[in-house]
Design a protein around this motif. Structure first.
Motif, short mmCIF file in Angstrom:
data_model
loop_
_atom_site.label_atom_id
_atom_site.label_comp_id
_atom_site.label_asym_id
_atom_site.label_seq_id
_atom_site.Cartn_x
_atom_site.Cartn_y
_atom_site.Cartn_z
N LEU A 42 0.82 -1.21 0.00
CA LEU A 42 0.00 0.00 0.00
C LEU A 42 0.86 1.26 0.00
N LEU A 43 1.95 1.23 0.77
CA LEU A 43 2.82 2.41 0.83
C LEU A 43 3.55 2.64 -0.49
N VAL A 44 4.00 1.57 -1.12
CA VAL A 44 4.65 1.71 -2.43
C VAL A 44 3.67 2.31 -3.44
N LEU A 45 2.43 1.83 -3.43
CA LEU A 45 1.41 2.38 -4.33
C LEU A 45 1.17 3.85 -4.02
N TYR A 46 1.05 4.19 -2.75
CA TYR A 46 0.80 5.57 -2.34
C TYR A 46 1.94 6.49 -2.77
N ILE A 47 3.17 6.07 -2.55
CA ILE A 47 4.33 6.90 -2.90
C ILE A 47 4.45 7.05 -4.41
N LEU A 48 4.24 5.98 -5.15
CA LEU A 48 4.32 6.07 -6.61
C LEU A 48 3.26 7.02 -7.17
N VAL A 49 2.03 6.90 -6.66
CA VAL A 49 0.95 7.78 -7.12
C VAL A 49 1.26 9.23 -6.77
N ALA A 50 1.78 9.46 -5.54
CA ALA A 50 2.11 10.83 -5.13
C ALA A 50 3.23 11.41 -5.98
N LEU A 51 4.22 10.60 -6.32
CA LEU A 51 5.34 11.10 -7.11
C LEU A 51 4.93 11.37 -8.56
N MET A 52 4.08 10.53 -9.11
CA MET A 52 3.66 10.75 -10.50
C MET A 52 2.66 11.89 -10.62
N GLY A 53 1.80 12.06 -9.60
CA GLY A 53 0.90 13.20 -9.56
C GLY A 53 -0.29 13.06 -10.49
N LEU A 223 5.23 5.41 12.49
CA LEU A 223 4.03 5.83 13.21
C LEU A 223 3.81 7.34 13.10
N ASP A 224 4.89 8.11 13.11
CA ASP A 224 4.75 9.56 13.00
C ASP A 224 4.34 9.99 11.60
N PHE A 225 4.70 9.21 10.58
CA PHE A 225 4.21 9.51 9.24
C PHE A 225 2.68 9.44 9.23
N ALA A 226 2.12 8.38 9.83
CA ALA A 226 0.66 8.24 9.89
C ALA A 226 0.05 9.39 10.67
N ARG A 227 0.66 9.75 11.78
CA ARG A 227 0.13 10.85 12.60
C ARG A 227 0.20 12.18 11.84
N VAL A 277 -4.04 4.89 3.91
CA VAL A 277 -2.63 5.28 4.03
C VAL A 277 -2.19 5.21 5.49
N ILE A 278 -3.02 5.72 6.41
CA ILE A 278 -2.69 5.65 7.83
C ILE A 278 -2.60 4.19 8.28
N PHE A 279 -3.52 3.36 7.81
CA PHE A 279 -3.50 1.93 8.15
C PHE A 279 -2.24 1.27 7.64
N PHE A 281 0.81 2.65 7.09
CA PHE A 281 1.93 3.04 7.94
C PHE A 281 1.88 2.34 9.29
N THR A 282 0.69 2.18 9.84
CA THR A 282 0.55 1.51 11.13
C THR A 282 0.93 0.04 11.03
N LEU A 283 0.52 -0.61 9.95
CA LEU A 283 0.89 -2.02 9.75
C LEU A 283 2.40 -2.19 9.67
N VAL A 284 3.06 -1.35 8.89
CA VAL A 284 4.51 -1.44 8.75
C VAL A 284 5.19 -1.14 10.08
N GLY A 285 4.69 -0.14 10.81
CA GLY A 285 5.27 0.19 12.11
C GLY A 285 5.14 -0.95 13.11
N ASP A 286 3.98 -1.59 13.17
CA ASP A 286 3.80 -2.72 14.08
C ASP A 286 4.69 -3.89 13.70
N ALA A 287 4.80 -4.15 12.39
CA ALA A 287 5.67 -5.25 11.95
C ALA A 287 7.13 -4.96 12.26
#
Length: 305
Positions: A42-53, A223-227, A277-279, A281-287
């Motif tokens: 999910l984060l890779v998809l989010y970052i790619l979409v944000a970078l491509m715009g 976690l702070d990215f999500a916050r 997106v928040i979910f 970041f939280t998943l990756v942080g917990d892992a």
């Protein structure tokens, strides 16, 4: 000449080997934990979409089309259109750029300001450490969202001000994380050996101690990215975020609240994107926390056994 070329090849081979080992470690980590795999995708998809715009969308970001206004999701407009006919998906993509920009800047600023304060106070000790801790406790006394609201209301919304407003309440977390880690590590044998070899205190702190305390910092970063994304959306929803030409998911949700009965997709899709997106970041942080914490690793091993 041959010996020198061999040495040069070894010098260039070391970074490559480190990069390959890091890549293998990341792949192994993602493959061994479903939370890391799902959150990472999910984060890779989010970052790619944000970078491509919004350029990846066939629709213009701000040009209205009154012929298709308030249109429900369809093959032409996958997430529908808003009250003046703008494509909702295109605007959500534009909002991902702002959320990534604000969150990355706020997290980096909090780390840059908080980590040196915690490291300096714990390594030097005495009155400096006490002063740093009193300042951190004073910052922590204020609720983070209220503090961000006050700072933005006083100074006005801008990208840099949003960075500082969101980062300010996170500074104590990084200061305390680094302080506790340095206090634990500075009495270890390898630090005594570095002192005996004549290394300066700053070199010992940067080259010897800090690499050993990066695990909890990495977890806190996710976690702070999500916050930060959540706070930016909250400020925009309350009307204290960035104005045009910036587009925020919080602003989209605020503008959609007058049309919830006739066009619920205007609020549902930005809200789902924000929550996803928040979910992630939280998943990756917990892992990461479970992977890097020895106590959690032992607990997981016992459960698997």
């Amino acid at each position: 000449m041959e010996a020198r070329s061999t040495d040069d090849s070894l010098i260039f081979a070391r970074p490559a080997s480190r990069l390959s080992s890091l890549t293998r470690a990341i792949i192994a980590f993602a493959g061994s934990d479903r939370r890391a795999m799902m959150g990472g995708m999910l984060l890779v998809l989010y970052i790619l979409v944000a970078l491509m715009g919004p350029g990846i969308s066939p629709y213009d970001l701000d040009v209205p089309d009154l012929d298709v206004r308030m249109q429900a999701p369809s093959w032409a407009h996958w997430l529908g259109t808003d009250r003046i006919g703008r494509d909702v998906l295109t605007r959500i993509i534009a909002g991902s750029q702002l959320s990534l920009q604000v969150a990355a800047g706020a997290v980096i600023m909090a780390l840059i300001l908080g980590a040196p304060l915690g490291a300096l106070g714990s390594y030097v000790g005495g009155a400096i450490d006490s002063l740093v801790q009193r300042i951190m406790e004073g910052i922590m006394a204020f609720p983070s969202l209220v503090l961000a609201l006050a700072l933005v209301a006083l100074a006005g919304p801008s990208v840099i001000m949003l960075w500082f407003a969101i980062a300010f309440s996170s500074i104590p977390r990084y200061a305390r994380l680094v302080r506790s880690g340095v206090l634990t590590q500075k009495e270890r044998e390898y630090v005594d050996a570095a002192r005996a070899m004549g290394q300066s205190p700053m070199r010992i702190l940067v080259r010897q101690i800090l690499p050993h305390i990066m695990a909890p910092i990495a977890v806190q970063l996710t976690l702070d990215f999500a916050r930060a994304i959540s706070v930016e959306a909250s400020l925009s929803y309350l009307g204290l975020g960035l104005s045009v030409p910036y587009i925020s998911w919080g602003t989209m949700i605020r503008d959609a609240q007058d049309f919830l009965e006739v066009a619920p997709w205007l609020a549902i899709f930005p809200g789902l994107t924000l929550a996803g997106v928040i979910f992630a970041f939280t998943l990756v942080g917990d892992a990461l926390r479970d992977r890097l914490d020895p106590r959690m690793r032992r607990s997981l091993s016992r459960r698997l056994a």
